[in-house]
Design a protein around this motif. Structure first.
Motif, mmCIF file in Angstrom:
data_model
loop_
_atom_site.group_PDB
_atom_site.id
_atom_site.type_symbol
_atom_site.label_atom_id
_atom_site.label_comp_id
_atom_site.label_asym_id
_atom_site.label_seq_id
_atom_site.Cartn_x
_atom_site.Cartn_y
_atom_site.Cartn_z
ATOM 1 N N GLY A 1 0.349 -8.925 -2.734
ATOM 2 C CA GLY A 1 1.041 -8.097 -3.895
ATOM 3 C C GLY A 1 0.711 -6.679 -4.180
ATOM 4 O O GLY A 1 1.163 -5.911 -4.849
ATOM 5 N N THR A 2 -0.899 -6.526 -4.064
ATOM 6 C CA THR A 2 -1.428 -5.279 -4.350
ATOM 7 C C THR A 2 -1.469 -4.266 -3.424
ATOM 8 O O THR A 2 -1.665 -4.601 -2.097
ATOM 9 N N THR A 3 -0.716 -2.936 -3.396
ATOM 10 C CA THR A 3 -0.802 -2.274 -2.389
ATOM 11 C C THR A 3 -1.353 -0.873 -3.023
ATOM 12 O O THR A 3 -1.340 -0.537 -4.489
ATOM 13 N N TYR A 4 -2.083 0.051 -2.188
ATOM 14 C CA TYR A 4 -2.461 1.256 -2.595
ATOM 15 C C TYR A 4 -1.438 2.054 -3.483
ATOM 16 O O TYR A 4 -1.845 2.783 -4.492
ATOM 17 N N PRO A 5 -0.208 2.274 -2.806
ATOM 18 C CA PRO A 5 0.938 3.048 -3.723
ATOM 19 C C PRO A 5 1.122 2.824 -4.986
ATOM 20 O O PRO A 5 1.218 3.433 -6.016
ATOM 21 N N LYS B 1 -20.159 1.590 2.557
ATOM 22 C CA LYS B 1 -21.289 1.973 1.894
ATOM 23 C C LYS B 1 -21.226 1.795 0.458
ATOM 24 O O LYS B 1 -22.253 1.429 -0.323
ATOM 25 N N TYR B 2 -19.987 1.864 -0.257
ATOM 26 C CA TYR B 2 -19.960 1.870 -1.792
ATOM 27 C C TYR B 2 -18.876 0.605 -2.053
ATOM 28 O O TYR B 2 -18.471 0.619 -3.302
ATOM 29 N N GLY B 3 -18.016 0.227 -1.012
ATOM 30 C CA GLY B 3 -16.954 -0.624 -1.338
ATOM 31 C C GLY B 3 -17.137 -1.896 -2.391
ATOM 32 O O GLY B 3 -16.717 -2.319 -3.056
ATOM 33 N N LEU B 4 -18.309 -2.681 -1.973
ATOM 34 C CA LEU B 4 -18.753 -3.922 -2.725
ATOM 35 C C LEU B 4 -19.247 -3.578 -3.875
ATOM 36 O O LEU B 4 -18.685 -3.987 -4.951
ATOM 37 N N ALA B 5 -19.900 -2.391 -4.175
ATOM 38 C CA ALA B 5 -20.178 -1.976 -5.454
ATOM 39 C C ALA B 5 -19.386 -1.660 -6.233
ATOM 40 O O ALA B 5 -19.077 -1.988 -7.527
ATOM 41 N N THR C 1 -7.090 -1.089 -4.016
ATOM 42 C CA THR C 1 -7.379 -0.519 -5.236
ATOM 43 C C THR C 1 -8.384 0.584 -5.426
ATOM 44 O O THR C 1 -8.158 1.703 -5.943
ATOM 45 N N ILE C 2 -9.502 0.498 -4.522
ATOM 46 C CA ILE C 2 -10.254 1.349 -4.343
ATOM 47 C C ILE C 2 -9.979 2.608 -3.900
ATOM 48 O O ILE C 2 -10.085 3.812 -4.040
#
Length: 625
Positions: free
Chosen positions: A367-371, A569-573, A609-610
């Motif tokens: 249900g989460t979309t970037y838009p 590189k940064y996603g998990l953080a 979300t990122i």
């Protein structure tokens, strides 16, 4: 009918105001290059100034040609200097008799010249006879003509005019755009109270009458660009259609604000007579320390064409542009935001349309979309932009491009006609540059649009996985012969042309080259002068896909977001997730970590979300909101 009262400048007499109004009309709207003001003086019109600006490409080409010629001259000079040096080094003797005795036949020798402005006379021993070859001037002769040998360091120069021997004249400019020390010295040597009374008495203000640029009779190609001495683009560019290029529009849009361009939000009130000829927008050139480029007239006075060291229009250029905006242009639409730099097709926005496949649709995100996340970020920050999600799962780049109208669907009615009735009729979709489109396989089962010029509904049926496409005209009308393929544009594409556009295509093929072409076609379809868009990298892949990202970056630069590499590189953080052993392996391979993925390609909610946050920050960085 002109009154020509002869009253001085500043008169508020009704007849003078009437004459001023008539002259302003001639200046702004007339087709003649010149007109006479109310004091009888000849003035240049806006038509002349516009045509004059078009002469800049030819002037730029001429300057480049001249520079190339100068380089050839310098090379020739260096070769001749080497030759002369070799000849002179053969020996200098007191007179020709001594030279003939001590110089072999066929060789060269020199003797001092008796002329007060000469250094040496070069001779050749021809069968025992001294044949004069050349004479060399001394330093006094060179100083008398204001040219000195170009032996000093010229690394601090961006421009210099030399004679045909490669020697410096007084015409030089340093890297700061001002006369070099050499030029200043030469200028200072000839300026006196008689030939430069302004130095002693001040220069009286002059009316602007000439800008020293002649209009071109023809221009085979209107496209041109003004660059600085390092070859970098300024904002002064014209597209092949005669209007500002996208780059020029972007630079102009970046500088226009509510404060310096109130006409964009408040409208331009009708003005009476212009205060004076300074409406032409030229003033005395006092300094250029903060400019990278400026067009001046033959007396060194500034026109409105100038760029700062950042490549953008100066405040003075902005003021001149705003002054010329017609009254109706400033009437802002209801969707205009006071913080947005531009309106009415000058820049894209404020709404945002997101084109893409299942990644844009949010597959795997629960249900989460970037838009949707982007919309929340904008709303929380006080912006009124609306974000539209145009993601449809399973679609390849050509299909998404066709939905957006970049390269529209191409359809051939089976019966060879568009019927007069509102009955659905079958159409066959044609390949677009060799690629088959596959619309309406997920998401909506129909779209409104127009086939050729006929409005209607584009739909499909599915029987045993076989898709059959139809078109139904909205209203009955005359039958249209359609025995050749017709473009099929969708309304959702037309409605998004004014919006800031986010493009995320290519994961479903066919390849990066075609996906880049389709992304550019979507961008070209946008209507604003300053087309504002972002392009997202394919979400899947590994380190071997870095070369693909490089190709996208080469096309779109800072408007490209390599999201796979970022998440590696940064996603998990960013998501606050502790990496697992599998995540570490994934990241070593350049693959989005498993903890952020729903499956092999699609993401979980944190990934979307990122991405939304990155887009939000990039839009702010580019000053689009």
């Amino acid at each position: 009918m002109a009154n020509n009262t002869g009253n001085p400048v500043g008169s508020t007499a009704a007849k003078d105001l009437s004459d001023n109004a008539e002259n302003l009309d001639k200046f702004a709207n007339g087709d003649d290059y010149e007109y006479d003001d109310r004091l009888g003086r000849s003035r240049k019109s806006l038509k002349w100034i516009e045509d004059a600006a078009l002469a800049i490409p030819a002037i730029d080409a001429a300057m480049r040609s001249e520079q190339q010629a100068e380089r050839a001259i310098i090379a020739k000079s260096e070769a001749e200097a080497a030759r002369d040096a070799a000849q002179l080094s053969s020996g200098v003797y007191g007179d020709t008799d001594e030279g003939l005795v001590k110089t072999p036949v066929g060789s060269f020798f020199s003797v001092p010249s008796p002329d007060s402005k000469q250094y040496l006379i070069l001779y050749q021993n021809v069968a025992g006879t001294a044949l004069e070859v050349d004479r060399y001037p001394n330093s006094k002769a060179i100083e008398d003509i204001g040219i000195e040998d170009q032996s000093t360091d010229v690394s601090g120069l961006v421009f210099a005019v030399v004679d045909d021997e490669g020697r410096r004249t007084w015409i030089e400019a340093g890297k700061d755009g001002r006369p070099s020390a050499h030029a200043a010295e030469k200028i200072g040597e000839v300026l006196t109270a008689e030939n430069a009374p302004g130095l002693a008495e001040g220069v009286a203000a002059k009316a602007v009458d000439e800008v020293g640029i002649e209009a071109l009779s023809t221009l085979n190609d209107l496209a041109f660009a003004v660059v600085d001495d390092a070859g970098r683009r300024t904002w002064v560019e014209v597209g092949k259609d005669g209007g500002p290029s996208a780059h020029a529009a972007e630079k102009i849009g970046e500088m226009l604000t509510v404060e310096n361009a109130p006409a964009l939000t408040e409208g331009v009130a009708a003005k009476a007579v212009a205060e004076s000829i300074d409406a032409v927008g030229i003033e005395a050139l006092s300094a250029l320390n903060d400019l990278a480029f400026a067009v001046v007239d033959d007396e060194g006075r500034r026109t409105w064409l100038e760029a700062g060291k950042d490549g953008k229009p100066t405040q003075r250029a902005i003021d001149a542009i705003v002054k010329k905006l017609p009254g109706g242009l400033g009437e802002a639409p209801a969707t205009y935001q006071s913080g947005v730099k531009g309106a009415l097709g000058i820049v894209s926005g404020p709404n945002i349309t997101c084109w893409g496949d299942s990644m844009t649709a949010g597959a795997g995100g629960g249900g989460t979309t970037y838009p949707a996340v982007l919309q929340s970020l904008l709303t929380a920050a006080g912006y009124t932009s609306t974000v539209f999600n145009r993601g449809v799962g399973g679609e390849n780049a050509p299909t998404i491009c066709a939905r957006a109208g970049g390269n529209p669907f191409i359809a051939l009615p089976v019966g060879g006609v568009i019927p007069a009735t509102t009955t659905a009729f079958e159409i066959i979709l044609q390949a677009i540059n060799g690629q088959v489109t596959k619309p309406l396989m997920q998401g909506a089962s129909s779209y409104t649009g127009r086939l050729g010029n006929v409005p209607g509904t584009f739909s499909r049926t599915v029987v045993d996985t076989v898709y059959t496409y139809f078109f139904t005209r909205t209203t009955a009308g005359a039958e249209v012969v359609a025995n050749r393929p017709l473009p099929l544009y969708l309304d959702i594409g037309d409605q998004a042309r004014d919006d800031i556009t986010i493009i995320w295509i290519g994961q479903n093929g066919p390849n990066d080259v075609r996906a880049i072409q389709d992304a550019k076609a979507i961008i070209q379809r946008m209507t604003a002068l300053d087309k504002r868009y972002l392009v997202i990298s394919k979400p899947g892949g590994s380190s071997t896909s870095d070369v693909d990202d490089a190709a996208w970056f080469a096309e779109f630069g800072r408007r490209f977001i390599p999201i796979r590499q970022y998440l590696v590189k940064y996603g998990l953080a960013d998501a606050g997730i502790e990496p697992t052993a599998q995540d570490i392996t994934d990241m070593a391979n350049g693959t989005v970590p498993t903890s952020l993925r729903f499956d092999g390609v699609h993401w979980l909610a944190p990934g979307y979300t990122i991405l939304a946050n990155i887009i939000f920050q990039r839009i702010i960085e580019l000053e689009w909101i």
